[in-house]
Design a protein around this motif. Structure first.
Motif, PDB file in Angstrom:
ATOM      1  N   LYS A 140       0.834  -1.207   0.000  1.00  0.00           N
ATOM      2  CA  LYS A 140       0.000   0.000   0.000  1.00  0.00           C
ATOM      3  C   LYS A 140       0.866   1.254   0.000  1.00  0.00           C
ATOM      4  N   ASN A 141       1.939   1.250   0.787  1.00  0.00           N
ATOM      5  CA  ASN A 141       2.800   2.437   0.833  1.00  0.00           C
ATOM      6  C   ASN A 141       3.454   2.682  -0.530  1.00  0.00           C
ATOM      7  N   PHE A 142       3.830   1.580  -1.211  1.00  0.00           N
ATOM      8  CA  PHE A 142       4.411   1.715  -2.548  1.00  0.00           C
ATOM      9  C   PHE A 142       3.376   2.269  -3.526  1.00  0.00           C
ATOM     10  N   GLN A 143       2.144   1.778  -3.441  1.00  0.00           N
ATOM     11  CA  GLN A 143       1.069   2.309  -4.288  1.00  0.00           C
ATOM     12  C   GLN A 143       0.878   3.801  -4.054  1.00  0.00           C
ATOM     13  N   LEU A 144       0.832   4.180  -2.805  1.00  0.00           N
ATOM     14  CA  LEU A 144       0.627   5.591  -2.468  1.00  0.00           C
ATOM     15  C   LEU A 144       1.773   6.451  -2.994  1.00  0.00           C
ATOM     16  N   ALA A 145       2.993   5.907  -2.951  1.00  0.00           N
ATOM     17  CA  ALA A 145       4.145   6.635  -3.499  1.00  0.00           C
ATOM     18  C   ALA A 145       3.963   6.866  -4.996  1.00  0.00           C
ATOM     19  N   ILE A 146       3.514   5.837  -5.701  1.00  0.00           N
ATOM     20  CA  ILE A 146       3.294   5.973  -7.146  1.00  0.00           C
ATOM     21  C   ILE A 146       2.201   7.001  -7.424  1.00  0.00           C
ATOM     22  N   TYR A 147       1.101   6.905  -6.697  1.00  0.00           N
ATOM     23  CA  TYR A 147       0.019   7.888  -6.872  1.00  0.00           C
ATOM     24  C   TYR A 147       0.554   9.312  -6.666  1.00  0.00           C
ATOM     25  N   TRP A 148       1.285   9.505  -5.580  1.00  0.00           N
ATOM     26  CA  TRP A 148       1.754  10.846  -5.251  1.00  0.00           C
ATOM     27  C   TRP A 148       2.733  11.383  -6.306  1.00  0.00           C
ATOM     28  N   CYS A 149       3.720  10.568  -6.663  1.00  0.00           N
ATOM     29  CA  CYS A 149       4.709  11.018  -7.646  1.00  0.00           C
ATOM     30  C   CYS A 149       4.062  11.287  -9.004  1.00  0.00           C
ATOM     31  N   GLU A 193     -11.371  17.125 -20.266  1.00  0.00           N
ATOM     32  CA  GLU A 193     -10.428  16.122 -19.796  1.00  0.00           C
ATOM     33  C   GLU A 193      -9.248  15.967 -20.743  1.00  0.00           C
ATOM     34  N   GLU A 194      -8.061  15.809 -20.162  1.00  0.00           N
ATOM     35  CA  GLU A 194      -6.844  15.549 -20.926  1.00  0.00           C
ATOM     36  C   GLU A 194      -6.228  14.243 -20.446  1.00  0.00           C
ATOM     37  N   GLU A 195      -5.804  13.418 -21.402  1.00  0.00           N
ATOM     38  CA  GLU A 195      -5.201  12.135 -21.074  1.00  0.00           C
ATOM     39  C   GLU A 195      -3.676  12.242 -21.073  1.00  0.00           C
ATOM     40  N   TYR A 196      -3.040  11.547 -20.125  1.00  0.00           N
ATOM     41  CA  TYR A 196      -1.582  11.553 -20.035  1.00  0.00           C
ATOM     42  C   TYR A 196      -1.058  10.135 -19.841  1.00  0.00           C
ATOM     43  N   LYS A 197       0.143   9.908 -20.357  1.00  0.00           N
ATOM     44  CA  LYS A 197       0.849   8.654 -20.122  1.00  0.00           C
ATOM     45  C   LYS A 197       2.126   8.965 -19.350  1.00  0.00           C
ATOM     46  N   LEU A 198       2.363   8.187 -18.319  1.00  0.00           N
ATOM     47  CA  LEU A 198       3.543   8.371 -17.487  1.00  0.00           C
ATOM     48  C   LEU A 198       4.362   7.086 -17.453  1.00  0.00           C
ATOM     49  N   GLU A 199       5.612   7.225 -17.050  1.00  0.00           N
ATOM     50  CA  GLU A 199       6.475   6.068 -16.820  1.00  0.00           C
ATOM     51  C   GLU A 199       7.130   6.203 -15.457  1.00  0.00           C
ATOM     52  N   TYR A 200       7.511   5.062 -14.891  1.00  0.00           N
ATOM     53  CA  TYR A 200       8.211   5.111 -13.610  1.00  0.00           C
ATOM     54  C   TYR A 200       9.246   3.995 -13.523  1.00  0.00           C
ATOM     55  N   ILE A 201      10.284   4.256 -12.735  1.00  0.00           N
ATOM     56  CA  ILE A 201      11.298   3.259 -12.422  1.00  0.00           C
ATOM     57  C   ILE A 201      11.627   3.374 -10.937  1.00  0.00           C
ATOM     58  N   THR A 202      12.201   2.312 -10.388  1.00  0.00           N
ATOM     59  CA  THR A 202      12.680   2.342  -9.005  1.00  0.00           C
ATOM     60  C   THR A 202      14.165   1.991  -8.991  1.00  0.00           C
ATOM     61  N   PHE A 203      14.895   2.600  -8.063  1.00  0.00           N
ATOM     62  CA  PHE A 203      16.310   2.303  -7.869  1.00  0.00           C
ATOM     63  C   PHE A 203      16.705   2.784  -6.482  1.00  0.00           C
ATOM     64  N   ASP A 204      17.545   1.999  -5.830  1.00  0.00           N
ATOM     65  CA  ASP A 204      18.108   2.386  -4.536  1.00  0.00           C
ATOM     66  C   ASP A 204      17.036   2.924  -3.579  1.00  0.00           C
ATOM     67  N   ARG A 205      15.930   2.209  -3.487  1.00  0.00           N
ATOM     68  CA  ARG A 205      14.829   2.594  -2.594  1.00  0.00           C
ATOM     69  C   ARG A 205      14.268   3.979  -2.924  1.00  0.00           C
ATOM     70  N   HIS A 206      14.288   4.330  -4.202  1.00  0.00           N
ATOM     71  CA  HIS A 206      13.699   5.573  -4.677  1.00  0.00           C
ATOM     72  C   HIS A 206      12.765   5.282  -5.857  1.00  0.00           C
ATOM     73  N   LEU A 207      11.776   6.141  -5.996  1.00  0.00           N
ATOM     74  CA  LEU A 207      10.827   6.041  -7.095  1.00  0.00           C
ATOM     75  C   LEU A 207      10.920   7.291  -7.941  1.00  0.00           C
ATOM     76  N   LEU A 208      11.038   7.104  -9.254  1.00  0.00           N
ATOM     77  CA  LEU A 208      11.110   8.226 -10.187  1.00  0.00           C
ATOM     78  C   LEU A 208       9.973   8.092 -11.194  1.00  0.00           C
ATOM     79  N   VAL A 209       9.171   9.128 -11.302  1.00  0.00           N
ATOM     80  CA  VAL A 209       8.027   9.136 -12.222  1.00  0.00           C
ATOM     81  C   VAL A 209       8.124  10.358 -13.123  1.00  0.00           C
ATOM     82  N   TRP A 210       7.820  10.188 -14.398  1.00  0.00           N
ATOM     83  CA  TRP A 210       7.864  11.342 -15.304  1.00  0.00           C
ATOM     84  C   TRP A 210       6.724  11.286 -16.320  1.00  0.00           C
TER      85      TRP A 210
END
Length: 213
Positions: A140-149, A193-210
């Motif tokens: 759940k915490n990982f999900q919330l991190a993805i939502y937030w980022c 409404e506008e649609e967007y596509k995002l990508e994410y990766i994880t490394f060294d206990r960090h989450l990066l979303v763009w």
């Protein structure tokens, strides 16, 4: 340690991440920070925040190969005074991340996965998104991190005032993976409404979303 990670995207965008391992003095040498900004940074009480600001500068110097003049619009969105390229910036205690694109507005966010994201549930999620949360605490915490980022990245891209993350930014249901793609909708206050596509990766206990498109 110079650039930790660099990624060329399918369009014209580029991502770069700097791992902050230097002392503050070393970052000052690497950053070529203009004197007026250096004075502003000197008033920051937290050494960690000072180093993050300097690491942004060091990363930009590495990417551009020359001194760049970083400024911010009234809403906080960064821009390069001596270049027309679009830019978004994010940083944590250990990493600085930027995304650049010559053609389109972009957004990026990085967070430590060791952070407690429980407040995001009430602060930034819709009822449908809350219903999709996992029962397992770590998942759940990982999900919330993805939502937030993801919502932060979209917010940075669209650069609008007074955005309600729960009501106006909707992230489609996703699976918890170490990297992946996300689909999102931004709902303007007039209902458009506008649609967007995002990508994410994880490394060294960090989450990066763009987000680029």
């Amino acid at each position: 340690m110079a650039i930790y990670l660099q990624k060329e995207l399918e369009n014209t965008a580029k991502i770069a991440v700097w791992k902050i391992t230097e002392t503050e003095e070393e970052l000052i040498e690497l950053s070529s920070t203009p004197s007026d900004e250096m004075e502003e940074i000197s008033f920051i009480k937290s050494e960690s925040l000072r180093k993050q600001r300097l690491a942004v500068r060091a990363l930009l110097n590495e990417l551009f190969g020359e001194k760049v003049y970083l400024a911010h619009h009234d809403n906080g969105k960064p821009y390069i005074e001596n270049d027309s390229i679009n830019i978004s910036i994010s940083h944590t205690e250990k990493y600085v991340a930027v995304i650049l694109d010559q053609n389109d507005e972009v957004g990026i966010d990085i967070e430590s996965l060791d952070r407690d994201f429980s407040a995001v549930e009430k602060r930034a999620l819709s009822e449908d998104e809350i219903d999709d949360l996992d029962d397992d605490k770590m998942e759940k915490n990982f999900q919330l991190a993805i939502y937030w980022c993801a919502k932060e990245a979209i917010f940075k891209k669209i650069s609008k005032y007074n955005v309600d993350f729960a009501e106006q930014i909707e992230i489609e249901k996703f699976r918890n993976n170490e990297e992946g793609e996300l689909e999102a909708t931004f709902i303007h206050k007039d209902g458009y409404e506008e649609e967007y596509k995002l990508e994410y990766i994880t490394f060294d206990r960090h989450l990066l979303v763009w987000v680029t498109e």
